[in-house]
Design a protein around this motif. Sequence first.
Motif, short mmCIF file in Angstrom:
data_model
loop_
_atom_site.label_atom_id
_atom_site.label_comp_id
_atom_site.label_asym_id
_atom_site.label_seq_id
_atom_site.Cartn_x
_atom_site.Cartn_y
_atom_site.Cartn_z
N CYS A 52 2.05 2.09 4.04
CA CYS A 52 2.41 1.02 4.99
C CYS A 52 2.86 -0.21 4.22
O CYS A 52 2.83 -0.23 3.00
CB CYS A 52 1.22 0.68 5.89
N LYS A 65 0.83 -1.21 0.00
CA LYS A 65 0.00 0.00 0.00
C LYS A 65 0.86 1.27 0.00
O LYS A 65 2.08 1.20 0.08
CB LYS A 65 -0.93 -0.02 1.20
N CYS A 89 1.43 -3.16 4.20
CA CYS A 89 0.36 -4.13 3.95
C CYS A 89 0.35 -4.53 2.48
O CYS A 89 0.50 -3.68 1.60
CB CYS A 89 -1.00 -3.56 4.31
N THR A 116 -4.55 -5.17 6.79
CA THR A 116 -4.67 -3.90 7.52
C THR A 116 -3.61 -3.82 8.60
O THR A 116 -3.08 -4.85 9.04
CB THR A 116 -6.06 -3.78 8.19
N CYS A 117 -3.31 -2.58 9.02
CA CYS A 117 -2.37 -2.37 10.11
C CYS A 117 -2.74 -1.03 10.76
O CYS A 117 -3.61 -0.33 10.24
CB CYS A 117 -0.93 -2.35 9.58
N CYS A 120 -2.86 1.97 8.00
CA CYS A 120 -3.95 2.11 7.04
C CYS A 120 -5.32 2.08 7.73
O CYS A 120 -6.34 2.38 7.12
CB CYS A 120 -3.84 1.11 5.89
ZN LIG Z 1 -1.48 -1.15 6.43
#
Ligand SMILES: [Zn+2]
Length: 481
Positions: free
Chosen positions: A25, A22, A27, A40-41, A44
């Motif tokens: 990040c 992304k 991800c 996800t993290c 994001c």
């Molecule tokens: Zn992320």
Amino acid sequence: MARQWESVIGLEVHLQLKTGTKVWCGCSADYDNSPTNTHTCPICLGHPGALPKLNKKVVECAVKAALALNCKINNVSGFDRKNYFYPDTPKNYQITQFEKPYCEKGFLDVKLNSGREFTVGITRIQIEEDAGKSIHAGSESLINFNRASMPLLEIISEPDLRSSEEAYEYLNLLKSTIKYTGISDVSMELGSLRCDANISVMEKGSKVFGTRVEVKNLNSFKAVARAIDYEIGRQIEAIENGGTIDQETRLWDDDAQVTRIMRSKEDAMDYRYFAEPDLPKLVIKDEEIERVKGLMPESKSAKLKRFIETYALPEYDANILTDEIELADYFERVVKVTDNAKLSSNWIMTEVLRELKESGRSIEESKINSEDLGKIINLIQKEIISSKIAKELFTIKLNDDRDPEVIVKEEGMIQVVDLGEIEGIVDQVLNENPKMVEDFKNSDEGRKPRVLKGLIGQVMKLSKGKANPKIVTELMESKLK
Ligand SMILES: [Zn+2]
């Protein structure tokens, strides 16, 4: 005299970039078949205190787009926050480029089918992030954040388009130009290309644009064209009936083929843009631009030129073959097998493209891969089968996993070259058609070839298309003399 109208159209295109991860990040961006909310993290998902960090690959893709669309790249630009609340935007703002985009002032030269050419200006391209996805199911609304913070480019055109046809051709060219760079799948079906249209009308010859209406929810290039035509008609009718056009956002309803109001100017959001404090300025040095230039794949125009020069193809063939990069690659793979560019081009432009059109498949989904088509063409070149039988073989191969060479052997399609065998059939035709033979002898030179063709046709029919046409013609000619 009826009033004359002119329409003014500008398009905003969003492209999702193929960058592996992304935009802010680590991800994975490859979330298509993943369970919801697994890519996800904290970054994001917009958790407090989580800091974004720009993905270098995004900049590289963005520079490629700028180069492909002839834009001027700004060495220094920045990111801004566009503030609004929507459930699929976890930070309650989108990071985009508002004050100064990374590139601007580009153009694309578009050619219509009629041969008319025009230039569409690219106002600017900005790097930004995608939102998550809301899923409305009955009384519940669910949100999937896998798409949140996916990298996007927004490509904004000048209001240079004057008809739905121009808009349609511009979009097609934009799509194939970007596809050549390899930075995006540019697929409307997959959601990696999205388009909004700004449409207004003005009296012909006027220098002042009318009030523009933004149309969203366009899910195909055809829908873009239809929505433009509908809006032009609606706006002209409203003005001619004494009404005015309100600046508003409308949604295209593809089932009803109409646009419907989504929000008026009064409901328009005030985004309160301000510079993104969590990201440094975006610096793209000249050396970086030069480095990316070196990475750029061959452009469409360069490929066209090479196809004409290296393969000695007519411009007409080269134009069709380079229209999409996948087709150009397919052609080159076929030529590797056949070593005959023109024959390969002929087969692709007739049989292959017709089959794709009929089946609605893309070249990548074609039932006949480049290797198989190459083998079919080689069977003709080696005079193992005639062109006519090759077309039958092509049709069989569409639904047959066997190798083309195996099909030819197992189905007894091999061309008859045995002189004695062909002579037997020629004699049979001559004996059974005394009237045609008589006709040939009494004909003048102008008519003779037609009668001869008829007799050869009989031989081909009797041999089920398998007799070698060259041998048949030679035998027939010498026997009639
Ligand atoms: Zn992320």
